[in-house]
Write a protein that holds these residues in place. Structure first.
Motif, PDB file in Angstrom:
ATOM      1  N   VAL A 139      -1.976   6.833   9.145  1.00  0.00           N
ATOM      2  CA  VAL A 139      -1.019   5.910   9.758  1.00  0.00           C
ATOM      3  C   VAL A 139       0.370   6.530   9.672  1.00  0.00           C
ATOM      4  N   LYS A 140       1.055   6.561  10.801  1.00  0.00           N
ATOM      5  CA  LYS A 140       2.428   7.072  10.860  1.00  0.00           C
ATOM      6  C   LYS A 140       3.335   5.929  11.258  1.00  0.00           C
ATOM      7  N   LEU A 141       4.447   5.791  10.551  1.00  0.00           N
ATOM      8  CA  LEU A 141       5.413   4.738  10.792  1.00  0.00           C
ATOM      9  C   LEU A 141       6.754   5.395  11.095  1.00  0.00           C
ATOM     10  N   SER A 142       7.361   5.010  12.210  1.00  0.00           N
ATOM     11  CA  SER A 142       8.649   5.557  12.618  1.00  0.00           C
ATOM     12  C   SER A 142       9.697   4.447  12.608  1.00  0.00           C
ATOM     13  N   VAL A 143      10.838   4.710  11.974  1.00  0.00           N
ATOM     14  CA  VAL A 143      11.939   3.747  11.891  1.00  0.00           C
ATOM     15  C   VAL A 143      13.174   4.365  12.539  1.00  0.00           C
ATOM     16  N   SER A 144      13.773   3.609  13.457  1.00  0.00           N
ATOM     17  CA  SER A 144      14.997   4.044  14.105  1.00  0.00           C
ATOM     18  C   SER A 144      16.010   2.906  14.035  1.00  0.00           C
ATOM     19  N   SER A 145      17.164   3.172  13.422  1.00  0.00           N
ATOM     20  CA  SER A 145      18.211   2.158  13.293  1.00  0.00           C
ATOM     21  C   SER A 145      19.568   2.856  13.303  1.00  0.00           C
ATOM     22  N   PRO A 146      20.664   2.089  13.263  1.00  0.00           N
ATOM     23  CA  PRO A 146      21.984   2.717  13.195  1.00  0.00           C
ATOM     24  C   PRO A 146      22.160   3.611  11.953  1.00  0.00           C
ATOM     25  N   LEU A 147      21.334   3.410  10.923  1.00  0.00           N
ATOM     26  CA  LEU A 147      21.422   4.265   9.728  1.00  0.00           C
ATOM     27  C   LEU A 147      20.780   5.631   9.941  1.00  0.00           C
ATOM     28  N   GLY A 148      19.891   5.725  10.951  1.00  0.00           N
ATOM     29  CA  GLY A 148      19.212   6.990  11.210  1.00  0.00           C
ATOM     30  C   GLY A 148      17.790   6.763  11.671  1.00  0.00           C
ATOM     31  N   THR A 149      17.064   7.884  11.787  1.00  0.00           N
ATOM     32  CA  THR A 149      15.679   7.841  12.226  1.00  0.00           C
ATOM     33  C   THR A 149      14.820   8.603  11.226  1.00  0.00           C
ATOM     34  N   GLU A 150      13.749   7.997  10.795  1.00  0.00           N
ATOM     35  CA  GLU A 150      12.839   8.625   9.834  1.00  0.00           C
ATOM     36  C   GLU A 150      11.405   8.213  10.136  1.00  0.00           C
ATOM     37  N   SER A 151      10.473   8.981   9.605  1.00  0.00           N
ATOM     38  CA  SER A 151       9.042   8.678   9.724  1.00  0.00           C
ATOM     39  C   SER A 151       8.373   8.862   8.377  1.00  0.00           C
ATOM     40  N   VAL A 196       0.812  -1.215   0.000  1.00  0.00           N
ATOM     41  CA  VAL A 196       0.000   0.000   0.000  1.00  0.00           C
ATOM     42  C   VAL A 196       0.846   1.266   0.000  1.00  0.00           C
ATOM     43  N   SER A 197       2.123   1.135   0.320  1.00  0.00           N
ATOM     44  CA  SER A 197       2.989   2.313   0.317  1.00  0.00           C
ATOM     45  C   SER A 197       4.438   1.880   0.123  1.00  0.00           C
ATOM     46  N   SER A 198       5.135   2.589  -0.756  1.00  0.00           N
ATOM     47  CA  SER A 198       6.567   2.390  -0.949  1.00  0.00           C
ATOM     48  C   SER A 198       7.189   3.780  -1.031  1.00  0.00           C
ATOM     49  N   GLN A 199       7.958   4.128   0.002  1.00  0.00           N
ATOM     50  CA  GLN A 199       8.511   5.480   0.080  1.00  0.00           C
ATOM     51  C   GLN A 199      10.007   5.430   0.360  1.00  0.00           C
ATOM     52  N   GLU A 200      10.723   6.346  -0.275  1.00  0.00           N
ATOM     53  CA  GLU A 200      12.139   6.532   0.048  1.00  0.00           C
ATOM     54  C   GLU A 200      12.219   7.745   0.946  1.00  0.00           C
ATOM     55  N   LYS A 201      12.753   7.524   2.131  1.00  0.00           N
ATOM     56  CA  LYS A 201      12.841   8.606   3.101  1.00  0.00           C
ATOM     57  C   LYS A 201      14.181   8.526   3.800  1.00  0.00           C
ATOM     58  N   GLY A 202      15.012   9.543   3.640  1.00  0.00           N
ATOM     59  CA  GLY A 202      16.337   9.559   4.243  1.00  0.00           C
ATOM     60  C   GLY A 202      17.151   8.361   3.770  1.00  0.00           C
ATOM     61  N   PRO A 203      17.748   7.606   4.702  1.00  0.00           N
ATOM     62  CA  PRO A 203      18.578   6.468   4.319  1.00  0.00           C
ATOM     63  C   PRO A 203      17.795   5.172   4.057  1.00  0.00           C
ATOM     64  N   PHE A 204      16.450   5.261   4.032  1.00  0.00           N
ATOM     65  CA  PHE A 204      15.623   4.052   3.940  1.00  0.00           C
ATOM     66  C   PHE A 204      14.711   4.041   2.716  1.00  0.00           C
ATOM     67  N   ASN A 205      14.444   2.833   2.226  1.00  0.00           N
ATOM     68  CA  ASN A 205      13.312   2.547   1.345  1.00  0.00           C
ATOM     69  C   ASN A 205      12.347   1.748   2.213  1.00  0.00           C
ATOM     70  N   ILE A 206      11.139   2.273   2.418  1.00  0.00           N
ATOM     71  CA  ILE A 206      10.186   1.661   3.343  1.00  0.00           C
ATOM     72  C   ILE A 206       8.970   1.192   2.554  1.00  0.00           C
ATOM     73  N   ASP A 207       8.718  -0.128   2.600  1.00  0.00           N
ATOM     74  CA  ASP A 207       7.548  -0.725   1.952  1.00  0.00           C
ATOM     75  C   ASP A 207       6.588  -1.187   3.038  1.00  0.00           C
ATOM     76  N   LEU A 208       5.329  -0.735   2.955  1.00  0.00           N
ATOM     77  CA  LEU A 208       4.323  -1.111   3.917  1.00  0.00           C
ATOM     78  C   LEU A 208       3.232  -1.899   3.183  1.00  0.00           C
ATOM     79  N   SER A 209       2.979  -3.125   3.658  1.00  0.00           N
ATOM     80  CA  SER A 209       1.983  -4.007   3.049  1.00  0.00           C
ATOM     81  C   SER A 209       0.963  -4.402   4.111  1.00  0.00           C
ATOM     82  N   ILE A 210      -0.254  -4.777   3.632  1.00  0.00           N
ATOM     83  CA  ILE A 210      -1.299  -5.180   4.566  1.00  0.00           C
ATOM     84  C   ILE A 210      -1.955  -6.488   4.119  1.00  0.00           C
TER      85      ILE A 210
END
Length: 185
Positions: A126-138, A41-55
């Motif tokens: 819907v808000k998704l927050s990712v935090s890892s050694p690569l960085g933090t993005e939402s 349902v969503s595929s976004q490139e944000k900062g150091p991440f490519n984030i795919d959200l499926s349902i």
């Protein structure tokens, strides 16, 4: 050569044909994956991440929608398995706000998974927050939540109807007491 079916043979042939038909119907159903096929349902490139959200199911539904998140490095497309993933969801007026809900990757390390327990139909942010050694993005997205549908298993219903029909034919043949052996002279 004189070929004819006795009622016993006739019932056996019908039952066999119905079973073959049932098996053919079952085989032509598309193959699903372990928990069903997730819909991206969503595929976004944000900062150091490519984030795919499926349902799962293929559309967001009340009362529960399974969410699966795949996080890849934007630099080298490597799967990120050491992130902390949190979800929040805000629905229409009168709904219960969800979050923060952690998405864990214990079952399959590449997928962060959780369930969102929607309580009202309508548009949910819907808000998704990712935090890892690569960085933090939402990232944020809107999901249109619908009423959950009936999950009718038509194959099972067909099998039951065919079974009842076959048993009915068998009993009808036995109860009527017809003599199926014909003396041919």
């Amino acid at each position: 050569m004189n070929l004819y079916f006795t009622s016993k043979n006739y019932i056996s042939v019908i039952v066999t044909l119905l079973l073959v038909l049932l098996i053919c119907l079952y085989v032509t159903v598309p193959v699903s994956e372990a928990n069903g096929r997730a819909t991206l349902v969503s595929s976004q490139e944000k900062g150091p991440f490519n984030i795919d959200l499926s349902i799962i199911p293929g559309r967001a539904v009340v009362p529960s929608t399974h969410v699966s998140v795949l996080i890849r490095s934007a630099e080298d497309d490597a799967i990120v398995t050491d992130a902390e993933v949190l979800l929040w969801a805000t629905g229409p007026t009168g709904s219960t706000e969800l979050g923060p809900i952690p998405a864990e990757n214990h079952f399959a390390p590449q997928f962060y998974e959780t369930d969102l327990k929607f309580d009202l139909i309508g548009t949910w942010g819907v808000k998704l927050s990712v935090s890892s050694p690569l960085g933090t993005e939402s990232v944020s997205l809107d999901l249109e939540v619908e009423e959950g549908g009936n999950n009718i298993n038509w194959i099972m219903i067909s099998a039951i109807v065919i079974g009842i029909f076959a048993i009915g034919l068998f009993i009808w043949d036995k109860v009527t007491g017809r003599n199926t052996n014909k003396n041919v002279k």
